[in-house]
Design a protein around this motif. Structure first.
Motif, PDB file in Angstrom:
ATOM      1  N   LEU A  35      33.403  38.786  47.843  1.00 41.24           N
ATOM      2  CA  LEU A  35      34.335  39.608  47.082  1.00 41.24           C
ATOM      3  C   LEU A  35      33.832  41.032  47.060  1.00 41.24           C
ATOM      4  O   LEU A  35      32.728  41.309  46.584  1.00 41.24           O
ATOM      5  CB  LEU A  35      34.459  39.076  45.646  1.00 41.24           C
ATOM      6  CG  LEU A  35      34.672  37.549  45.520  1.00 41.24           C
ATOM      7  CD1 LEU A  35      34.610  37.116  44.069  1.00 41.24           C
ATOM      8  CD2 LEU A  35      35.989  37.148  46.143  1.00 41.24           C
ATOM      9  N   LEU A  36      34.632  41.952  47.581  1.00 43.31           N
ATOM     10  CA  LEU A  36      34.262  43.358  47.700  1.00 43.31           C
ATOM     11  C   LEU A  36      35.243  44.195  46.881  1.00 43.31           C
ATOM     12  O   LEU A  36      36.285  44.619  47.390  1.00 43.31           O
ATOM     13  CB  LEU A  36      34.293  43.796  49.173  1.00 43.31           C
ATOM     14  CG  LEU A  36      33.435  42.990  50.148  1.00 43.31           C
ATOM     15  CD1 LEU A  36      33.699  43.421  51.586  1.00 43.31           C
ATOM     16  CD2 LEU A  36      31.952  43.142  49.794  1.00 43.31           C
ATOM     17  N   PRO A  37      34.938  44.430  45.600  1.00 41.37           N
ATOM     18  CA  PRO A  37      35.851  45.206  44.757  1.00 41.37           C
ATOM     19  C   PRO A  37      36.017  46.638  45.272  1.00 41.37           C
ATOM     20  O   PRO A  37      35.077  47.238  45.805  1.00 41.37           O
ATOM     21  CB  PRO A  37      35.178  45.196  43.383  1.00 41.37           C
ATOM     22  CG  PRO A  37      34.219  44.054  43.426  1.00 41.37           C
ATOM     23  CD  PRO A  37      33.767  43.962  44.845  1.00 41.37           C
ATOM     24  N   GLY A  38      37.221  47.166  45.088  1.00 48.04           N
ATOM     25  CA  GLY A  38      37.453  48.560  45.451  1.00 48.04           C
ATOM     26  C   GLY A  38      36.722  49.521  44.542  1.00 48.04           C
ATOM     27  O   GLY A  38      36.398  50.640  44.946  1.00 48.04           O
TER      28      GLY A  38
ATOM     29  N   SER B 237      44.498  38.557  57.253  1.00 47.78           N
ATOM     30  CA  SER B 237      44.303  38.922  58.656  1.00 47.78           C
ATOM     31  C   SER B 237      42.876  38.519  59.006  1.00 47.78           C
ATOM     32  O   SER B 237      42.225  37.816  58.233  1.00 47.78           O
ATOM     33  CB  SER B 237      44.551  40.413  58.884  1.00 47.78           C
ATOM     34  OG  SER B 237      43.727  41.199  58.050  1.00 47.78           O
ATOM     35  N   THR B 238      42.363  38.946  60.142  1.00 49.86           N
ATOM     36  CA  THR B 238      40.987  38.632  60.502  1.00 49.86           C
ATOM     37  C   THR B 238      40.156  39.911  60.493  1.00 49.86           C
ATOM     38  O   THR B 238      40.690  41.020  60.426  1.00 49.86           O
ATOM     39  CB  THR B 238      40.887  37.982  61.902  1.00 49.86           C
ATOM     40  OG1 THR B 238      41.104  38.979  62.909  1.00 49.86           O
ATOM     41  CG2 THR B 238      41.896  36.856  62.050  1.00 49.86           C
TER      42      THR B 238
ATOM     43  N   ASP C  85      43.142  42.574  49.905  1.00 53.85           N
ATOM     44  CA  ASP C  85      43.383  42.069  51.256  1.00 53.85           C
ATOM     45  C   ASP C  85      42.322  41.045  51.619  1.00 53.85           C
ATOM     46  O   ASP C  85      41.148  41.193  51.257  1.00 53.85           O
ATOM     47  CB  ASP C  85      43.357  43.219  52.261  1.00 53.85           C
ATOM     48  CG  ASP C  85      44.493  44.207  52.037  1.00 53.85           C
ATOM     49  OD1 ASP C  85      45.609  43.759  51.707  1.00 53.85           O
ATOM     50  OD2 ASP C  85      44.254  45.418  52.181  1.00 53.85           O
ATOM     51  N   ILE C  86      42.724  40.018  52.341  1.00 52.51           N
ATOM     52  CA  ILE C  86      41.828  38.929  52.720  1.00 52.51           C
ATOM     53  C   ILE C  86      41.653  38.941  54.227  1.00 52.51           C
ATOM     54  O   ILE C  86      42.634  38.995  54.980  1.00 52.51           O
ATOM     55  CB  ILE C  86      42.380  37.574  52.249  1.00 52.51           C
ATOM     56  CG1 ILE C  86      42.518  37.561  50.718  1.00 52.51           C
ATOM     57  CG2 ILE C  86      41.484  36.429  52.715  1.00 52.51           C
ATOM     58  CD1 ILE C  86      43.158  36.310  50.165  1.00 52.51           C
ATOM     59  N   PHE C  87      40.390  38.872  54.665  1.00 55.52           N
ATOM     60  CA  PHE C  87      40.066  38.905  56.084  1.00 55.52           C
ATOM     61  C   PHE C  87      39.266  37.661  56.438  1.00 55.52           C
ATOM     62  O   PHE C  87      38.244  37.377  55.819  1.00 55.52           O
ATOM     63  CB  PHE C  87      39.267  40.167  56.412  1.00 55.52           C
ATOM     64  CG  PHE C  87      39.995  41.436  56.075  1.00 55.52           C
ATOM     65  CD1 PHE C  87      40.842  42.030  56.998  1.00 55.52           C
ATOM     66  CD2 PHE C  87      39.839  42.027  54.825  1.00 55.52           C
ATOM     67  CE1 PHE C  87      41.527  43.195  56.696  1.00 55.52           C
ATOM     68  CE2 PHE C  87      40.518  43.200  54.504  1.00 55.52           C
ATOM     69  CZ  PHE C  87      41.357  43.789  55.447  1.00 55.52           C
ATOM     70  N   LEU C  88      39.726  36.928  57.440  1.00 56.21           N
ATOM     71  CA  LEU C  88      39.088  35.692  57.858  1.00 56.21           C
ATOM     72  C   LEU C  88      38.139  35.932  59.020  1.00 56.21           C
ATOM     73  O   LEU C  88      38.378  36.793  59.868  1.00 56.21           O
ATOM     74  CB  LEU C  88      40.139  34.670  58.290  1.00 56.21           C
ATOM     75  CG  LEU C  88      41.271  34.343  57.314  1.00 56.21           C
ATOM     76  CD1 LEU C  88      42.205  33.305  57.935  1.00 56.21           C
ATOM     77  CD2 LEU C  88      40.740  33.868  55.983  1.00 56.21           C
TER      78      LEU C  88
ATOM     79  N   SER D 201      40.187  46.823  47.624  1.00 55.96           N
ATOM     80  CA  SER D 201      39.630  45.521  47.245  1.00 55.96           C
ATOM     81  C   SER D 201      39.828  44.545  48.397  1.00 55.96           C
ATOM     82  O   SER D 201      40.952  44.365  48.886  1.00 55.96           O
ATOM     83  CB  SER D 201      40.317  44.989  45.990  1.00 55.96           C
ATOM     84  OG  SER D 201      40.037  45.811  44.887  1.00 55.96           O
ATOM     85  N   ARG D 202      38.738  43.912  48.812  1.00 56.68           N
ATOM     86  CA  ARG D 202      38.779  43.025  49.968  1.00 56.68           C
ATOM     87  C   ARG D 202      38.031  41.725  49.690  1.00 56.68           C
ATOM     88  O   ARG D 202      37.074  41.709  48.919  1.00 56.68           O
ATOM     89  CB  ARG D 202      38.157  43.703  51.189  1.00 56.68           C
ATOM     90  CG  ARG D 202      38.932  44.903  51.694  1.00 56.68           C
ATOM     91  CD  ARG D 202      38.170  45.659  52.767  1.00 56.68           C
ATOM     92  NE  ARG D 202      38.998  46.697  53.390  1.00 56.68           N
ATOM     93  CZ  ARG D 202      38.560  47.590  54.253  1.00 56.68           C
ATOM     94  NH1 ARG D 202      37.279  47.598  54.607  1.00 56.68           N
ATOM     95  NH2 ARG D 202      39.387  48.485  54.772  1.00 56.68           N
ATOM     96  N   ILE D 203      38.481  40.671  50.348  1.00 57.64           N
ATOM     97  CA  ILE D 203      37.779  39.392  50.333  1.00 57.64           C
ATOM     98  C   ILE D 203      37.545  38.972  51.777  1.00 57.64           C
ATOM     99  O   ILE D 203      38.483  38.955  52.583  1.00 57.64           O
ATOM    100  CB  ILE D 203      38.574  38.304  49.595  1.00 57.64           C
ATOM    101  CG1 ILE D 203      38.800  38.699  48.132  1.00 57.64           C
ATOM    102  CG2 ILE D 203      37.855  36.961  49.676  1.00 57.64           C
ATOM    103  CD1 ILE D 203      39.665  37.719  47.364  1.00 57.64           C
ATOM    104  N   ILE D 204      36.303  38.665  52.111  1.00 53.38           N
ATOM    105  CA  ILE D 204      35.963  38.156  53.427  1.00 53.38           C
ATOM    106  C   ILE D 204      35.782  36.641  53.305  1.00 53.38           C
ATOM    107  O   ILE D 204      34.989  36.178  52.479  1.00 53.38           O
ATOM    108  CB  ILE D 204      34.675  38.791  53.986  1.00 53.38           C
ATOM    109  CG1 ILE D 204      34.725  40.322  53.855  1.00 53.38           C
ATOM    110  CG2 ILE D 204      34.461  38.361  55.425  1.00 53.38           C
ATOM    111  CD1 ILE D 204      35.834  40.997  54.620  1.00 53.38           C
ATOM    112  N   VAL D 205      36.521  35.885  54.088  1.00 53.30           N
ATOM    113  CA  VAL D 205      36.436  34.426  54.073  1.00 53.30           C
ATOM    114  C   VAL D 205      35.857  33.969  55.405  1.00 53.30           C
ATOM    115  O   VAL D 205      36.486  34.142  56.457  1.00 53.30           O
ATOM    116  CB  VAL D 205      37.813  33.775  53.852  1.00 53.30           C
ATOM    117  CG1 VAL D 205      37.679  32.254  53.801  1.00 53.30           C
ATOM    118  CG2 VAL D 205      38.461  34.300  52.574  1.00 53.30           C
TER     119      VAL D 205
END
Length: 369
Positions: A173-176, A319-320, A292-295, A159-163
């Motif tokens: 929002l990218l669900p696993g 992280s980025t 996890d959140i990626f900027l 599961s990831r979030i791109i900001v």
């Protein structure tokens, strides 16, 4: 050999035109080269003026449409020449253009930078006007980058979030669980108010690392007054721009709240907190801990802002997108290179779950060389 695409992106901050060379096919993708073409100050000032209603807008629009196209073409040509790219490999340029109005409530958006002229100056196929087809299908026309985020960054079981923190900020929002749809939307201001305020008081283009904001104190009452704007509590889909978050809006809020005479650095600290809180509030409402959140975007270089996000978003890991293999400064430009490829292959480029469109649509108009 995989086809090569050029992506051109000029964001809300109007600091430069980002150009990337991006290759992809079913087997994978890679960014090969990048280039930033600075905005000449007079052109930046004229473009900012056009973003606010005023006299002779049609005349100014016509002139700037061509001047911006020359700048975009220069960015593309410099990218190609300085990196010795083979023009025969380049299938298309995807040009976002410069947004001068975005009124989703009226089903109206406008990006300028004449693609006809870009095609003439570069001798290459240009794909442009990506947003209006989605809007014609009852979508907001924005944000469009979540479709690219899903294609590039989604991984089953993770599961990831791109900001993305540019002039405005948006989240993807990218669900696993791949059975669940990816979603995304604008959260509010990113750097736009911060850049305006420090330019007004310090004559600087941006607050490097949030250093000036760090000398100030957050004003809680002002922050809460700013957060009362209905946009922040509105449900998705939603998108925004300078039409909402602009100097006039900020000055009016300062006047209403009685904080107009406070130290400028305190206002800057509060505006930084507004960006951090508006992003973190949305993330905390839509997902559980464990992702996890990626900027990406220019805001990821503001160390004070990223520290505030880390604090507000505990226990999330931040992280980025460099961790995922793509430099955070070039994600948006790569997205429009990717969208150009989608258009030439007659594949959809929008995500109805993001924009609110009635269905998937092929986005963009093609301008042959």
């Amino acid at each position: 050999m995989r086809p090569l695409y050029i992506g051109l992106m000029s964001g809300t901050s109007l600091d430069s035109v980002d150009a990337v060379a991006f290759e992809f096919d079913a087997s994978g993708c890679a960014m090969l080269a990048s280039h930033s073409e600075p905005f000449p100050l007079p052109l930046r000032q004229q473009t900012l003026a056009l973003m606010h209603p005023g006299a002779d807008e049609i005349e100014r629009l016509g002139r700037l449409d061509l001047e911006l196209a020359e700048l975009f073409a220069s960015a593309a040509n410099n990218l190609i020449d300085r990196n010795k790219l083979d023009r025969q490999r380049i299938r298309a340029i995807g040009s976002h253009g410069q947004t001068v109005r975005h009124r989703p409530e009226a089903r109206f958006t406008l990006q300028i930078g004449d693609p006809n002229l870009i095609a003439e100056r570069t001798g290459l196929c240009v794909v442009a006007d990506f947003r209006r087809r989605d809007m014609a299908a009852d979508g907001q026309g924005a944000p469009l980058v979540p479709a690219f985020h899903e294609a590039l960054f989604r991984t089953p079981g993770a599961s990831r979030i791109i900001v993305n923190i540019g002039g405005m900020a948006n989240i993807t929002l990218l669900p696993g669980d791949t059975e669940l749809p990816a979603t995304g939307y604008d959260t509010g201001p990113g750097n736009v108010l911060l850049d305006y305020w420090i330019h007004r008081h310090q004559a600087l283009g941006y607050d490097h690392g949030g250093a000036w904001a760090a000398t100030g104190t957050v004003l809680p009452e002002l922050l809460q007054h700013l957060l009362q704007l209905p946009f922040f509590s509105a449900p998705a889909p939603k998108s925004t721009g300078r039409e909402q978050f602009n100097p006039d809006w900020l000055q009016q809020r300062l006047l209403e709240s009685g904080f107009g005479q406070r130290a400028p650095q305190d206002i800057q600290a509060t505006l930084l907190e507004l960006t951090a809180v508006s992003i973190s509030n949305e993330i905390m409402q839509v997902t559980d801990a464990g992702c996890d959140i990626f900027l990406c975007g220019g805001g990821c270089h503001n160390s004070l802002l990223t520290k505030r996000l880390e604090t507000l978003l505990q226990p999330y890991t931040l992280s980025t997108t460099a961790t995922l293999g793509l430099d955070p400064d070039w994600v948006e430009a790569c997205a429009f290179a990717w969208l150009a490829g989608r258009r030439l292959d007659d594949l959809s480029g929008n995500m109805p779950a993001v924009t609110g469109a009635v269905n998937e649509r092929v986005l963009g108009a093609v301008y042959s060389p």
